[in-house]
Design an enzyme around this catalytic site. Structure first.
Site, mmCIF file in Angstrom:
data_model
loop_
_atom_site.group_PDB
_atom_site.id
_atom_site.type_symbol
_atom_site.label_atom_id
_atom_site.label_comp_id
_atom_site.label_asym_id
_atom_site.label_seq_id
_atom_site.Cartn_x
_atom_site.Cartn_y
_atom_site.Cartn_z
ATOM 1 N N ASP A 40 0.829 -1.213 0.000
ATOM 2 C CA ASP A 40 0.000 0.000 0.000
ATOM 3 C C ASP A 40 0.863 1.262 0.000
ATOM 4 O O ASP A 40 1.996 1.248 0.485
ATOM 5 C CB ASP A 40 -0.914 -0.022 1.233
ATOM 6 C CG ASP A 40 -2.074 0.942 1.090
ATOM 7 O OD1 ASP A 40 -2.385 1.364 -0.043
ATOM 8 O OD2 ASP A 40 -2.683 1.281 2.124
ATOM 9 N N GLY A 41 0.289 2.337 -0.521
ATOM 10 C CA GLY A 41 0.941 3.647 -0.455
ATOM 11 C C GLY A 41 1.473 4.152 -1.783
ATOM 12 O O GLY A 41 2.134 5.195 -1.826
ATOM 13 N N ASN A 42 1.172 3.458 -2.882
ATOM 14 C CA ASN A 42 1.661 3.890 -4.201
ATOM 15 C C ASN A 42 1.143 5.285 -4.560
ATOM 16 O O ASN A 42 1.890 6.118 -5.092
ATOM 17 C CB ASN A 42 1.177 2.930 -5.296
ATOM 18 C CG ASN A 42 1.759 1.546 -5.153
ATOM 19 O OD1 ASN A 42 2.667 1.328 -4.372
ATOM 20 N ND2 ASN A 42 1.219 0.599 -5.915
ATOM 21 N N GLY A 43 -0.142 5.518 -4.292
ATOM 22 C CA GLY A 43 -0.762 6.789 -4.656
ATOM 23 C C GLY A 43 -0.135 7.934 -3.881
ATOM 24 O O GLY A 43 0.207 8.983 -4.452
ATOM 25 N N ARG A 44 0.049 7.739 -2.580
ATOM 26 C CA ARG A 44 0.641 8.806 -1.755
ATOM 27 C C ARG A 44 2.093 9.050 -2.155
ATOM 28 O O ARG A 44 2.568 10.177 -2.146
ATOM 29 C CB ARG A 44 0.530 8.446 -0.260
ATOM 30 C CG ARG A 44 -0.838 8.770 0.312
ATOM 31 C CD ARG A 44 -1.101 8.052 1.588
ATOM 32 N NE ARG A 44 -1.374 6.636 1.345
ATOM 33 C CZ ARG A 44 -1.342 5.701 2.270
ATOM 34 N NH1 ARG A 44 -1.006 6.024 3.500
ATOM 35 N NH2 ARG A 44 -1.634 4.455 1.965
ATOM 36 N N TRP A 45 2.794 7.982 -2.502
ATOM 37 C CA TRP A 45 4.188 8.123 -2.951
ATOM 38 C C TRP A 45 4.233 9.060 -4.166
ATOM 39 O O TRP A 45 5.077 9.952 -4.236
ATOM 40 C CB TRP A 45 4.745 6.749 -3.308
ATOM 41 C CG TRP A 45 6.189 6.753 -3.708
ATOM 42 C CD1 TRP A 45 7.264 6.526 -2.895
ATOM 43 C CD2 TRP A 45 6.717 6.984 -5.030
ATOM 44 N NE1 TRP A 45 8.433 6.607 -3.622
ATOM 45 C CE2 TRP A 45 8.121 6.892 -4.928
ATOM 46 C CE3 TRP A 45 6.145 7.259 -6.264
ATOM 47 C CZ2 TRP A 45 8.965 7.049 -6.028
ATOM 48 C CZ3 TRP A 45 6.981 7.433 -7.367
ATOM 49 C CH2 TRP A 45 8.375 7.328 -7.235
ATOM 50 N N GLU A 84 -12.189 -5.008 -3.840
ATOM 51 C CA GLU A 84 -12.746 -3.663 -3.605
ATOM 52 C C GLU A 84 -12.095 -2.611 -4.503
ATOM 53 O O GLU A 84 -12.631 -1.511 -4.660
ATOM 54 C CB GLU A 84 -12.565 -3.263 -2.131
ATOM 55 C CG GLU A 84 -13.474 -4.002 -1.159
ATOM 56 C CD GLU A 84 -13.107 -5.466 -0.981
ATOM 57 O OE1 GLU A 84 -11.901 -5.809 -1.049
ATOM 58 O OE2 GLU A 84 -14.023 -6.287 -0.784
ATOM 59 N N LEU A 121 11.743 -19.898 -3.811
ATOM 60 C CA LEU A 121 10.610 -19.166 -3.238
ATOM 61 C C LEU A 121 9.394 -19.189 -4.177
ATOM 62 O O LEU A 121 9.545 -19.044 -5.387
ATOM 63 C CB LEU A 121 11.013 -17.699 -2.997
ATOM 64 C CG LEU A 121 9.890 -16.784 -2.515
ATOM 65 C CD1 LEU A 121 10.059 -16.463 -1.033
ATOM 66 C CD2 LEU A 121 9.844 -15.474 -3.301
ATOM 67 N N SER A 130 -7.919 -5.020 5.130
ATOM 68 C CA SER A 130 -8.525 -4.779 3.813
ATOM 69 C C SER A 130 -8.836 -6.075 3.058
ATOM 70 O O SER A 130 -8.555 -6.200 1.870
ATOM 71 C CB SER A 130 -7.628 -3.857 2.959
ATOM 72 O OG SER A 130 -7.402 -2.632 3.622
ATOM 73 N N HIS A 180 2.059 3.401 -9.040
ATOM 74 C CA HIS A 180 1.814 1.965 -9.238
ATOM 75 C C HIS A 180 2.968 1.320 -10.016
ATOM 76 O O HIS A 180 3.378 0.204 -9.718
ATOM 77 C CB HIS A 180 0.490 1.737 -9.973
ATOM 78 C CG HIS A 180 -0.704 2.181 -9.185
ATOM 79 N ND1 HIS A 180 -0.858 1.906 -7.838
ATOM 80 C CD2 HIS A 180 -1.805 2.898 -9.528
ATOM 81 C CE1 HIS A 180 -1.997 2.429 -7.405
ATOM 82 N NE2 HIS A 180 -2.582 3.042 -8.410
#
Ligand code: IPE
Ligand code: IPE
Ligand code: MG
Length: 238
Positions: A16-21, A63, A127, A188, A33
Site C-alpha cells: 500500500d501507499g503507491n498513490g501517496r508516494w 474492492e 521461493l 482490507s 503503481h
C-alpha cells in the site's frame, strides 16, 4: 518461543501507499503503481535469500474495482505487463510465480500473458511468489462454500481442512508474518483465513520505497515475537 534466527515460512505483504508516494512528488498515481511494481522482484529476491518459502503480495483487491475506471484500467494493464518482466527475472533466480484470486476481469490477451508468465517459472523450486490479484477473503470463502456444495460435500464432514483445500491458497502454508506498508492499520480483506494466527507488522514506509532494509526490520521484529497459538508460554504450566 522467540528465536533470533526464526524466519517465517510464509510472509505476505499489503503493498500500500503507491498513490501517496506519487502525490508527494506531484506525479500521477499510476506512476506510483509503476514504481510499486518495480519493487516486486527485488523484495521477492530479498525474501528468498532470507529463507522464506512463500511470499504473497496483495496487488489488487476485490474492492479496488471501486476506483475510477482510468486507474482500474492502468492497474489491470500493469499487472499483465509486469507479470511478464517479473517472471523473466524470477526464472533466473529460481523463484516460482503464481497467482491467487481471479484474472477473469482481464482481456483475453492479458489473461494469456499472465498465464504465460506463470508457466515460464513453473519448473522453479525456490521461493513461491504469489500475486494476489482481484483477491478478497470474503469472496474466497464464499467460493469455497460454493465449491464444497457443488462437490456434494457431506455437511457434517466439512471441517477446517476441507475449507482450506477449497481456498485459492490450497496447498500453501498459513501466513506467519503479515506486513502492511503505507501506514494504515487494517487488513482490507487480505488472507483473513490464512493469517488467522499470523504476526502482524505495520510500517509507515510507502510500498515504492520498501527495500531490503525494511524486509530485514520486519524479520527482526518477527523473530522477537512469542508465538503461542493459544497455548501457554514455555515454563508457565506450574
Ligand atoms: C496500493 O497503493 C496499490 C493498490 C491498492 C492497487 P494505493 O493506490 O492504495 O496507494 P494509496 O493508499 O492511495 O497511497
Ligand atoms: C489494499 O490497499 C489493497 C492492495 C494493496 C492491493 P487499499 O489502499 O485498496 O486498501 P484501503 O482502501 O486503504 O483499505
Ligand atoms: Mg491504499
Amino acid at each position: 518461543m522467540s528465536d533470533a534466527n526464526r524466519v517465517p515460512r510464509h510472509a505476505a505483504i499489503i503493498m500500500d501507499g503507491n498513490g501517496r508516494w506519487a502525490r508527494k512528488r506531484g506525479l500521477p498515481r499510476t506512476v506510483g503503481h509503476q514504481r510499486g511494481g518495480d519493487r516486486i522482484h527485488p523484495v521477492a529476491l530479498a525474501c528468498a535469500r532470507k529463507g522464506i518459502e512463500y511470499l504473497t503480495l496483495y496487488a489488487f483487491s476485490t474492492e479496488n474495482w471501486n476506483r475510477p475506471p482510468s486507474e482500474v484500467a492502468a492497474l489491470l494493464h500493469l499487472l499483465s505487463t509486469k507479470m511478464e518482466s517479473v517472471a523473466r527475472a524470477c526464472l533466473r533466480d529460481n523463484i516460482r510465480l503464481t497467482l491467487v484470486g481471479s484474472i477473469d476481469g482481464l482481456s483475453l490477451e492479458s489473461q494469456q500473458k499472465v498465464k504465460a508468465a506463470i508457466d515460464m517459472t513453473a519448473g522453479n523450486n525456490g521461493l513461491t511468489l504469489c500475486i494476489a490479484f482481484d483477491y478478497g477473503t470474503r469472496r474466497e470463502i464464499a467460493r469455497a462454500a460454493e465449491r464444497l456444495a457443488s462437490q456434494g460435500a457431506v455437511p457434517a464432514a466439512i471441517d477446517e481442512e476441507q475449507v482450506s483445500a477449497n481456498l485459492y491458497t490450497s496447498g500453501m502454508p498459513d501466513v506467519d508474518l503479515l506486513i502492511r506498508c503505507g501506514g494504515e492499520i487494517r487488513l482490507s480483506n487480505f488472507l483473513m483465513w490464512q493469517a488467522a494466527y499470523a504476526e502482524l507488522y505495520f510500517t509507515e514506509v510507502l510500498w515504492p520505497d520498501f527495500g531490503d532494509g525494511d524486509v530485514d526490520e520486519a524479520l527482526v521484529e518477527y523473530a522477537r515475537r512469542n508465538r503461542r497459538f493459544g497455548a501457554l508460554p514455555d515454563g508457565a504450566s506450574s
